[in-house]
Write an enzyme that holds these catalytic residues in place. Structure first.
Site, mmCIF file in Angstrom:
data_model
loop_
_atom_site.group_PDB
_atom_site.id
_atom_site.type_symbol
_atom_site.label_atom_id
_atom_site.label_comp_id
_atom_site.label_asym_id
_atom_site.label_seq_id
_atom_site.Cartn_x
_atom_site.Cartn_y
_atom_site.Cartn_z
ATOM 1 N N HIS A 130 -12.887 16.225 11.171
ATOM 2 C CA HIS A 130 -11.662 16.916 11.604
ATOM 3 C C HIS A 130 -11.429 18.152 10.745
ATOM 4 O O HIS A 130 -11.120 19.238 11.262
ATOM 5 C CB HIS A 130 -10.484 15.956 11.507
ATOM 6 C CG HIS A 130 -9.141 16.620 11.629
ATOM 7 N ND1 HIS A 130 -8.417 16.666 12.810
ATOM 8 C CD2 HIS A 130 -8.375 17.268 10.706
ATOM 9 C CE1 HIS A 130 -7.289 17.311 12.604
ATOM 10 N NE2 HIS A 130 -7.237 17.690 11.336
ATOM 11 N N GLU A 131 -11.567 18.001 9.420
ATOM 12 C CA GLU A 131 -11.337 19.148 8.531
ATOM 13 C C GLU A 131 -12.384 20.230 8.757
ATOM 14 O O GLU A 131 -12.067 21.421 8.726
ATOM 15 C CB GLU A 131 -11.339 18.680 7.071
ATOM 16 C CG GLU A 131 -10.252 17.670 6.731
ATOM 17 C CD GLU A 131 -8.853 18.135 7.122
ATOM 18 O OE1 GLU A 131 -8.621 19.366 7.185
ATOM 19 O OE2 GLU A 131 -7.992 17.278 7.370
ATOM 20 N N GLU A 200 -4.069 21.249 15.567
ATOM 21 C CA GLU A 200 -4.442 19.871 15.229
ATOM 22 C C GLU A 200 -5.184 19.200 16.383
ATOM 23 O O GLU A 200 -6.167 18.481 16.173
ATOM 24 C CB GLU A 200 -3.197 19.065 14.861
ATOM 25 C CG GLU A 200 -2.602 19.422 13.509
ATOM 26 C CD GLU A 200 -3.617 19.358 12.376
ATOM 27 O OE1 GLU A 200 -4.371 18.359 12.289
ATOM 28 O OE2 GLU A 200 -3.670 20.309 11.592
#
Length: 308
Positions: A130-131, A200
């Site tokens: 995700h990062e 996000e």
């Protein structure tokens, strides 16, 4: 289109900063606020990663000091076709992670020791993917810059409240005071939310594609969100604007959250899993694409930096 939206949102934050400066100091205050905003944008462009990492007392690790974690990030970066980022661990019980840096060539990723101790290898892979998704989508610079300017607007509003309250003779406009103290910071928060919530979802999708296991990321989000609300995060308490950098924000109500609700993110990841045809949460363990043999269930993560 994404770059245009980012530019417009940054311009909106800068305009808010100038309006606040005008409210507190007239045309001279607006000019000073513009110069300060321009200076902050320039400074954070070159120093975004250093600001955030120093704020969290993060320590850099390598293949010798944290081999499991470092090698995991390295494999994920290769899958994402990204340059290898610098890797950091934050000695903090609150489980969380973030990415920073002005571009993929100067990126850094960090995870707390609490996150590494709590999650399985596949779940840590989902979080770090995700990062890296933020890095791949070039979110990291804008997120840090927005956090910096939004924090400055709130700080300037607090100064405005202090100086207005000290105005014993009643000079100044009450409406202007309300704008300075309430409306401008709230508007800055709305702009900040508009940036973060969309990004996000994009990073969740990118993370699912990079790791190949959207259910592991969904499982990690569920675990992190529960613990993040219970364990104090001193950095976020001192600098609330930094909360938008985390994979899950801490101690923030749904109304003022810079992230979508965790339940909505998990539902979106389940839809992505259906698109990818991956197995459901709770199914029999299978070998991760990042590890040829599935590790047995453990009370502690194999990535625990303290070896607990």
């Amino acid at each position: 289109m994404s770059g245009m939206k980012t530019t417009m949102l940054l311009a909106a934050l800068t305009a808010l900063f100038m309006a606040l400066g005008y409210t507190l100091g007239g045309s001279g205050g607006a000019v000073i606020a513009l110069l300060v905003a321009a200076g902050m944008n320039l400074f954070t462009f070159w120093n975004a990663d250093k600001i955030v990492l120093r704020m969290h007392d993060a320590r850099e690790v390598d293949a010798q000091s944290a081999p499991d974690f470092y090698n995991l990030v390295q494999q994920l970066a290769q899958r994402a076709q990204l340059p290898m980022p610098r890797v950091y661990i934050i000695d903090q019980d609150a489980p969380n992670a973030f990415a920073t840096g002005r571009n993929p060539e100067n990126a850094a990723v960090a995870a707390t020791s609490g996150l590494l101790a709590m999650l399985s290898r596949d779940e840590v892979a989902g979080v770090m993917a995700h990062e890296l998704g933020h890095v791949k989508n070039r979110d990291t610079l804008i997120m840090t810059m927005v956090a910096t300017i939004a924090g400055a607007i709130s700080m300037l509003a607090n100064f405005g409240l202090f100086f207005r309250s000290g105005d014993r003779e009643g000079h100044g406009n009450m409406v202007a005071s309300l704008l300075a103290v309430i409306v401008a910071p709230f508007a800055a928060m709305i702009v900040q939310m508009a940036i973060s919530r969309t990004r996000e979802y994009g990073a969740d999708r990118a993370g699912a594609e990079i790791s190949g296991n959207p259910h592991a990321l969904a499982s990690a989000l569920a675990k992190i969100s529960g613990r993040a609300e219970m364990i104090p995060n001193p950095v976020a308490e001192r600098n609330p604007a930094a909360a938008q950098l985390y994979i899950v924000p801490t101690h923030v109500s749904e109304l003022f959250s810079t992230h979508p609700a965790t339940e909505k993110r998990i539902a979106a990841l389940q839809d992505i899993a259906a698109e990818m045809g991956t197995s459901a949460i709770g199914s029999a363990p299978r070998a991760s694409a990042l590890s040829p043999v599935a590790a047995p269930q453990r009370r502690r993560s194999a990535l625990d930096p303290h070896g607990r």
